[in-house]
Motif scaffolding. Structure first.
Motif, PDB file in Angstrom:
ATOM      1  N   PHE A 154       9.822  57.300 -37.262  1.00  0.00           N
ATOM      2  CA  PHE A 154       9.835  56.369 -36.131  1.00  0.00           C
ATOM      3  C   PHE A 154       9.015  55.122 -36.448  1.00  0.00           C
ATOM      4  O   PHE A 154       9.395  54.012 -36.075  1.00  0.00           O
ATOM      5  CB  PHE A 154       9.295  57.039 -34.857  1.00  0.00           C
ATOM      6  CG  PHE A 154       9.080  56.067 -33.728  1.00  0.00           C
ATOM      7  CD1 PHE A 154      10.157  55.484 -33.078  1.00  0.00           C
ATOM      8  CD2 PHE A 154       7.798  55.718 -33.329  1.00  0.00           C
ATOM      9  CE1 PHE A 154       9.972  54.573 -32.047  1.00  0.00           C
ATOM     10  CE2 PHE A 154       7.596  54.812 -32.307  1.00  0.00           C
ATOM     11  CZ  PHE A 154       8.693  54.235 -31.657  1.00  0.00           C
ATOM     12  N   ASN A 155       7.904  55.287 -37.146  1.00  0.00           N
ATOM     13  CA  ASN A 155       7.032  54.150 -37.466  1.00  0.00           C
ATOM     14  C   ASN A 155       7.729  53.091 -38.310  1.00  0.00           C
ATOM     15  O   ASN A 155       7.338  51.928 -38.274  1.00  0.00           O
ATOM     16  CB  ASN A 155       5.753  54.620 -38.155  1.00  0.00           C
ATOM     17  CG  ASN A 155       4.795  55.266 -37.181  1.00  0.00           C
ATOM     18  OD1 ASN A 155       4.972  55.183 -35.973  1.00  0.00           O
ATOM     19  ND2 ASN A 155       3.794  55.936 -37.713  1.00  0.00           N
ATOM     20  N   THR A 156       8.773  53.481 -39.061  1.00  0.00           N
ATOM     21  CA  THR A 156       9.482  52.484 -39.866  1.00  0.00           C
ATOM     22  C   THR A 156      10.180  51.454 -38.988  1.00  0.00           C
ATOM     23  O   THR A 156      10.400  50.323 -39.413  1.00  0.00           O
ATOM     24  CB  THR A 156      10.512  53.127 -40.824  1.00  0.00           C
ATOM     25  OG1 THR A 156      11.497  53.821 -40.072  1.00  0.00           O
ATOM     26  CG2 THR A 156       9.831  54.061 -41.806  1.00  0.00           C
ATOM     27  N   ILE A 157      10.528  51.824 -37.776  1.00  0.00           N
ATOM     28  CA  ILE A 157      11.105  50.862 -36.837  1.00  0.00           C
ATOM     29  C   ILE A 157      10.114  50.554 -35.702  1.00  0.00           C
ATOM     30  O   ILE A 157      10.125  49.467 -35.143  1.00  0.00           O
ATOM     31  CB  ILE A 157      12.460  51.342 -36.281  1.00  0.00           C
ATOM     32  CG1 ILE A 157      13.144  50.217 -35.508  1.00  0.00           C
ATOM     33  CG2 ILE A 157      12.313  52.577 -35.420  1.00  0.00           C
ATOM     34  CD1 ILE A 157      14.576  50.495 -35.126  1.00  0.00           C
ATOM     35  N   GLY A 158       9.251  51.511 -35.380  1.00  0.00           N
ATOM     36  CA  GLY A 158       8.295  51.320 -34.289  1.00  0.00           C
ATOM     37  C   GLY A 158       7.231  50.280 -34.585  1.00  0.00           C
ATOM     38  O   GLY A 158       6.921  49.439 -33.732  1.00  0.00           O
ATOM     39  N   VAL A 159       6.666  50.309 -35.782  1.00  0.00           N
ATOM     40  CA  VAL A 159       5.608  49.351 -36.132  1.00  0.00           C
ATOM     41  C   VAL A 159       6.159  47.922 -36.180  1.00  0.00           C
ATOM     42  O   VAL A 159       5.557  47.017 -35.578  1.00  0.00           O
ATOM     43  CB  VAL A 159       4.892  49.751 -37.439  1.00  0.00           C
ATOM     44  CG1 VAL A 159       3.959  48.652 -37.914  1.00  0.00           C
ATOM     45  CG2 VAL A 159       4.115  51.049 -37.231  1.00  0.00           C
ATOM     46  N   PRO A 160       7.300  47.675 -36.849  1.00  0.00           N
ATOM     47  CA  PRO A 160       7.853  46.313 -36.770  1.00  0.00           C
ATOM     48  C   PRO A 160       8.163  45.894 -35.332  1.00  0.00           C
ATOM     49  O   PRO A 160       7.960  44.730 -34.968  1.00  0.00           O
ATOM     50  CB  PRO A 160       9.135  46.391 -37.611  1.00  0.00           C
ATOM     51  CG  PRO A 160       8.893  47.517 -38.553  1.00  0.00           C
ATOM     52  CD  PRO A 160       8.055  48.500 -37.794  1.00  0.00           C
ATOM     53  N   SER A 161       8.614  46.835 -34.512  1.00  0.00           N
ATOM     54  CA  SER A 161       8.883  46.514 -33.104  1.00  0.00           C
ATOM     55  C   SER A 161       7.605  46.125 -32.380  1.00  0.00           C
ATOM     56  O   SER A 161       7.598  45.172 -31.593  1.00  0.00           O
ATOM     57  CB  SER A 161       9.533  47.705 -32.392  1.00  0.00           C
ATOM     58  OG  SER A 161      10.811  47.947 -32.921  1.00  0.00           O
ATOM     59  N   LEU A 162       6.516  46.838 -32.654  1.00  0.00           N
ATOM     60  CA  LEU A 162       5.234  46.509 -32.036  1.00  0.00           C
ATOM     61  C   LEU A 162       4.770  45.119 -32.484  1.00  0.00           C
ATOM     62  O   LEU A 162       4.279  44.331 -31.670  1.00  0.00           O
ATOM     63  CB  LEU A 162       4.190  47.573 -32.381  1.00  0.00           C
ATOM     64  CG  LEU A 162       2.828  47.453 -31.724  1.00  0.00           C
ATOM     65  CD1 LEU A 162       2.936  47.460 -30.200  1.00  0.00           C
ATOM     66  CD2 LEU A 162       1.913  48.573 -32.191  1.00  0.00           C
TER      67      LEU A 162
END
Length: 164
Positions: A55-63
């Motif tokens: 999830f962090n692979t898309i979650g961190v850029p989203s944040l």
């Protein structure tokens, strides 16, 4: 300029959907489901960590997109720093900024807590039952705080948009 503003707001909303939606899915759907998938705490934690990393692979850029577009969206409204504490918009914006800072801190602690070496110890069953339960409790608490803060930030965004 209106088209640029609309695209930036769209990016902000898409990023919020990914961040908040993903956080809620992991906490409300996946976590309870894991009890039916794996009997061991190690197994559940291992799956949760792998899902979290994915999830962090898309979650961190989203944040990051949320933060950048949020700054862009708010700069035009606060022309003078004195407006931050003298208007409702400024106060709500300040609360939102504080919540975002808290969210980043909680998220950083969460990521630090489940670093790669801890994941290896979980998978190889090299953690004592007591340590494993403490780790699990911390992960759950931090995950819940992430969801609660994310929802509170969304509320602040709705208040800002409504002009309260």
């Amino acid at each position: 300029m209106a088209l640029v503003d609309a695209l930036i707001m769209w990016a902000h909303l898409v990023a919020a959907s990914i961040w908040v939606g993903g956080s809620i899915f992991i906490g409300i759907v996946l976590a309870p489901l894991l009890k039916t998938i794996s009997d061991s705490v190690e197994g559940r934690l291992s799956i949760m960590i792998r899902v979290g990393r994915k999830f962090n692979t898309i979650g961190v850029p989203s944040l990051i997109i949320l933060i950048v577009t949020g700054i862009y969206n708010s700069v035009g409204f606060i022309v003078k720093p004195s407006m931050i504490l003298s208007t409702n918009y400024g106060i709500i914006l300040l609360i939102k900024v504080i919540l975002v800072i808290l969210l980043i801190i909680i998220f950083a602690i969460h990521v630090r807590l489940i670093r790669t070496e801890v994941e290896r110890k979980i998978e190889s069953k090299n953690l004592s039952g007591d340590h494993l339960q403490k780790l699990r409790s911390k992960i759950i608490m931090l995950g819940r705080l992430t969801v609660i803060l994310s929802l509170a930030i969304l509320l602040m965004a709705a208040l800002l948009h409504s002009g309260v």
